[in-house]
Motif scaffolding. Structure first.
Motif, PDB file in Angstrom:
ATOM      1  N   ARG A   1       1.796   6.725  -6.836  1.00 26.05           N
ATOM      2  CA  ARG A   1       0.748   7.650  -7.279  1.00 26.05           C
ATOM      3  C   ARG A   1       1.142   9.092  -6.993  1.00 26.05           C
ATOM      4  NH1 ARG A   1      -4.412   6.176  -8.393  1.00 26.05           N
ATOM      5  NH2 ARG A   1      -5.126   8.142  -7.486  1.00 26.05           N
TER       6      ARG A   1
ATOM      7  N   ILE B   1       0.835  -1.207   0.000  1.00 25.47           N
ATOM      8  CA  ILE B   1       0.000   0.000   0.000  1.00 25.47           C
ATOM      9  C   ILE B   1       0.867   1.253   0.000  1.00 25.47           C
ATOM     10  CG2 ILE B   1      -1.702   1.287   1.341  1.00 25.47           C
ATOM     11  CD1 ILE B   1      -2.845  -1.382   2.258  1.00 25.47           C
TER      12      ILE B   1
ATOM     13  N   TRP C   1      -9.514   2.795  -3.578  1.00 27.06           N
ATOM     14  CA  TRP C   1      -8.781   4.035  -3.843  1.00 27.06           C
ATOM     15  C   TRP C   1      -9.171   4.604  -5.206  1.00 27.06           C
ATOM     16  CZ3 TRP C   1      -3.186   4.322  -1.705  1.00 27.06           C
ATOM     17  CH2 TRP C   1      -2.748   5.638  -1.690  1.00 27.06           C
TER      18      TRP C   1
ATOM     19  N   HIS D   1       2.429   1.743  -3.418  1.00 28.58           N
ATOM     20  CA  HIS D   1       1.415   2.226  -4.361  1.00 28.58           C
ATOM     21  C   HIS D   1       1.115   3.706  -4.130  1.00 28.58           C
ATOM     22  CE1 HIS D   1      -2.047   2.073  -7.022  1.00 28.58           C
ATOM     23  NE2 HIS D   1      -2.796   2.581  -6.062  1.00 28.58           N
ATOM     24  N   ALA D   2       1.019   4.106  -2.859  1.00 31.26           N
ATOM     25  CA  ALA D   2       0.733   5.510  -2.561  1.00 31.26           C
ATOM     26  C   ALA D   2       1.872   6.413  -3.026  1.00 31.26           C
ATOM     27  CB  ALA D   2       0.488   5.680  -1.061  1.00 31.26           C
TER      28      ALA D   2
ATOM     29  N   VAL E   1     -12.749   5.937  -5.015  1.00 34.68           N
ATOM     30  CA  VAL E   1     -12.812   7.203  -4.279  1.00 34.68           C
ATOM     31  C   VAL E   1     -12.178   8.328  -5.089  1.00 34.68           C
ATOM     32  CG1 VAL E   1     -11.984   8.395  -2.222  1.00 34.68           C
ATOM     33  CG2 VAL E   1     -12.906   6.083  -2.030  1.00 34.68           C
ATOM     34  N   ALA E   2     -11.031   8.023  -5.735  1.00 35.42           N
ATOM     35  CA  ALA E   2     -10.382   9.057  -6.544  1.00 35.42           C
ATOM     36  C   ALA E   2     -11.272   9.482  -7.704  1.00 35.42           C
ATOM     37  CB  ALA E   2      -9.041   8.536  -7.060  1.00 35.42           C
TER      38      ALA E   2
ATOM     39  N   VAL F   1      -7.829  -2.330  -1.496  1.00 30.88           N
ATOM     40  CA  VAL F   1      -7.471  -0.931  -1.252  1.00 30.88           C
ATOM     41  C   VAL F   1      -7.298  -0.185  -2.569  1.00 30.88           C
ATOM     42  CG1 VAL F   1      -5.641   0.565  -0.360  1.00 30.88           C
ATOM     43  CG2 VAL F   1      -6.470  -1.339   1.014  1.00 30.88           C
ATOM     44  N   VAL F   2      -6.631  -0.828  -3.528  1.00 28.61           N
ATOM     45  CA  VAL F   2      -6.434  -0.174  -4.829  1.00 28.61           C
ATOM     46  C   VAL F   2      -7.778   0.092  -5.502  1.00 28.61           C
ATOM     47  CG1 VAL F   2      -5.502  -0.511  -7.139  1.00 28.61           C
ATOM     48  CG2 VAL F   2      -4.115  -1.077  -5.156  1.00 28.61           C
TER      49      VAL F   2
END
Length: 693
Positions: free
Chosen positions: A214, A207, A498, A210-211, A501-502, A494-495
């Motif tokens: 991004r 996670i 995410w 990945h964050a 939500v994005a 989560v991806v």
């Protein structure tokens, strides 16, 4: 004749020796236990060495001493401990004749508590509190210690009522937490530890990576260089920022030119190994924490029986069988009366082979682990005598026959040893069952292959049974696999969340942006927004303190230019003949002016896609019609990520038709923004269009 008579006399004497009892009937259970307490006020049965060894008697005596009254403690198997209403303690007291507190404890907890001739308030309440407050896995030693603690606390009644209210519901609906870690608990702990040690660090690693990825993607500009400036760090005069003249991408000294933002010789290298190292450190910390939390190394209260504890019962039963072929456990209530004993002795004396009967309780807590065949083998080894061993379990009355050295075909005894003599089998039917079995022995055929049973299964090694396996063994490794799999699933979830939500956030931001900067604004919206934006810019400039000279100049120029566009009469109201292009240009200037007051460096250019978006945050390449070379155009942050629609204003398109058309076709200074004009150029063109210097 004399020889024949002598031989008959020998046979008669041998038969009589086997058939004759060793004296009167065995004393009753209460008499036997009273005799044991007469020698020691703490008596621990030898039939539960795995859970409460006899060598722990001093620990019970030390706890009983805290009561400051005479205490007589009996630790018996649950099958022999009687219970409330059984009258066992009353019978023991009558035969012992001593005042004091009498307590019976079994592997199931406190069986009975009685006081005789002493004042000990709260004894019954202490028993109730102990019953409810302790879990099912408490050992007899822990039960008695807790009972003494409650009784000496002076709060036995209150604790009994509270425990009854808390744990006195339906069976197993609300149990206190267990005291000991079982083998199954350790397997679950190992599996949980493996899952956490693998799952948590891997999830954090995936996670976080990945964050960060991004974040780097969002911060990476589409075109290097600041908005409106030269690319690759060059000035308009062809010199680099370090003052060296560049030519064809190379410095004068011949070294390769370094792009702005790229990793140069002095830049810090990316430490991609920090995240995996952090994950390993986190896994180590979790493993260490688990080893501290799940620190039990054995189950039970730590009592380990000695070799003497494990052989005491076998020695006792073997000694009894040496004197009498019918042995009934004196600690238990005898299921045989005097007549049944006499009848069985008569049967035993008439049999052609020696038969030894041992009637006693059997449980997994005894030295044989509840294995009757193993008990028979131990008795045979102690007695050094071949016989047909019959183990009768109390109080169930079940029979097990083991043949050592006799020629009796025991397969013919199977029915007699398994079927009840009459009705349901229990302790009351033991006498008829044994009588039927002995009658079958008398009629059983002989076999040359009989006489040696199969080796019994060994009882579980006690220390190995009590010792818990290591935390990082067994199910720990499957837990690692499940933890890694769970981490991958969590990362995917989560991806996905995410991204959703994005997307929703971008949609909401776009909706807000469209509300603040619509693609096709109405005339009423333009007039209302222009009035609000100019008022806001005026208020900010009046309340602003020390602004940099460049910021103050640009903000005031934007305000003056906006006022020229929509308030030509200087009466503080928007002109009635203000055009949509003029209103849109005034709104753009007011918003850029407010940006200049807050962040001067960000107000040099305006988004060319929709000037109502305000100041530009970067550039995007656009290829004009008929040109092969793309030209940079300033855009806002939203249009840099996803190009928005071109602003369209209402008015004539030049051919006489009215409607919404792109803003560059409308006359006025606003059209210059479509060509990448900066804020200063826009304010200058506004002043020039009104003839103001």
């Amino acid at each position: 004749m004399v020889l024949v008579l002598g031989w008959l006399a020998v046979l008669f004497t041998a038969g009589a020796a086997q058939a004759a009892p060793a004296g009167p009937d065995t004393a009753s259970q209460s008499a036997y236990l009273a005799g044991q307490l007469r020698h020691d006020p703490v008596y621990i049965s030898d039939q539960m060495p795995r859970v409460v060894p006899r060598s722990t008697a001093p620990a019970f005596a030390a706890e009983a001493k805290r009561l400051h009254v005479p205490a007589y403690v009996l630790v018996l198997p649950s099958a022999s401990s009687g219970g409330m209403g059984s009258g066992l303690l009353a019978g023991i007291h009558d035969r012992l004749g001593r005042k004091g507190l009498y307590v019976t404890v079994s592997e199931s907890g406190l069986s009975d508590v009685q006081t005789y001739g002493v004042s000990l308030p709260g004894a019954a309440d202490a028993k109730t509190a102990t019953l409810y407050e302790l879990p099912y896995d408490a050992t007899p030693r822990e039960v008695f210690r807790h009972f003494v603690d409650v009784l000496t606390s002076g709060q036995a009644h209150r604790r009994a009522e509270a425990a009854r209210a808390t744990y006195g519901g339906a069976y197993n609906t609300h149990e206190p937490p267990t005291l000991h870690t079982t083998q199954t608990d350790r397997e679950n702990q190992s599996f949980l530890t493996g899952t956490v040690v693998a799952g948590v660090p891997l999830s954090a690693l995936l996670i976080t990576s990945h964050a960060l990825r991004r974040r780097r993607v969002r911060r990476r500009p589409d075109v290097p260089g600041p908005a409106g400036g030269a690319k690759d760090g060059k000035r308009k005069d062809g010199t680099a920022k370090n003052g060296r003249t560049q030519k064809n991408g190379r410095s004068v000294k011949g070294g390769p030119a370094t792009a702005v933002g790229g990793p140069g010789p002095g830049s810090a290298p990316r430490r991609g190994w920090l995240l995996p190292l952090g994950a390993l450190v986190l896994a180590g910390l979790l493993a260490f924490t688990a080893s501290r939390v799940f620190s039990d190394t054995s189950t039970g209260d730590g009592s380990v029986p000695t070799a003497a504890d494990l052989r005491t019962r076998v020695d006792r039963v073997a000694e009894g069988l040496r004197h009498d072929p019918l042995y009934v456990d004196p600690e238990s209530q005898s299921p045989l009366d005097s007549a049944q004993r006499a009848q069985l002795h008569e049967r035993l004396g008439s049999l052609p082979v020696p038969v030894l009967i041992a009637a006693l309780p059997s449980s997994p807590d005894d030295e044989s682990g509840g294995n009757a065949d193993l008990l028979a083998e131990s008795l045979h080894n102690r007695l050094h005598r071949d016989a047909l061993f019959v183990i009768a379990d109390l109080p169930s009355g079940s029979l097990s026959v083991v043949n050592y050295g006799t020629r009796v075909d025991t397969s013919a005894l199977y029915g007699a040893s398994r079927e009840p003599a009459a009705g349901y089998r229990d302790a009351s039917t033991l006498g008829p069952c044994l009588d039927r079995l002995l009658a079958s022995v008398a009629k059983a055929p002989t076999s040359r292959t009989a006489g040696e049973p199969l080796p019994p299964l060994p009882a579980k090694y006690l220390l190995a049974q009590q010792k818990l396996p290591g935390l990082f063994t067994g199910d720990f490794h499957p837990g690692l696999f499940i933890g890694a799999l769970a981490a991958l699933l969590l990362f995917g979830l989560v991806v996905a969340v995410w991204a959703i939500v994005a997307r929703l956030g971008r949609r909401g931001a776009r909706a807000m942006a469209e509300a603040a900067a619509p693609v096709e604004p109405r005339q009423s919206w333009l007039r209302r927004t222009a009035r609000q934006e100019l008022a806001a810019l005026t208020a900010e400039l009046e309340s602003a303190g020390d602004l940099p000279e460049e910021a103050r100049r640009r903000a005031w120029e934007c305000l003056d230019a906006a006022a020229l566009l929509i308030d030509g009469d200087s009466d503080g109201r928007i002109d009635d003949d203000a055009t949509p292009a003029g209103l849109a240009c005034a709104i753009t200037l007011a918003r850029v002016g407010r940006t200049a007051a807050r962040e001067p460096s960000a107000a040099t250019h305006v988004c060319h896609r929709n000037p109502l978006h305000g100041a530009a945050a970067g550039q995007t390449a656009k290829r004009p019609a008929g040109s092969r070379k793309p030209l940079p155009r300033p855009v806002c942050a939203a249009c840099q990520e996803t190009p928005g629609e071109m602003l369209r204003l209402y008015g004539s398109d030049g051919s006489g038709r009215r409607g919404y058309s792109p803003y560059p076709v409308h006359p006025g200074p606003l059209a210059a923004l479509a060509k990448g004009a900066g804020t200063d150029q826009l304010t200058r063109e506004v002043r020039e269009s009104f003839g103001v210097q």
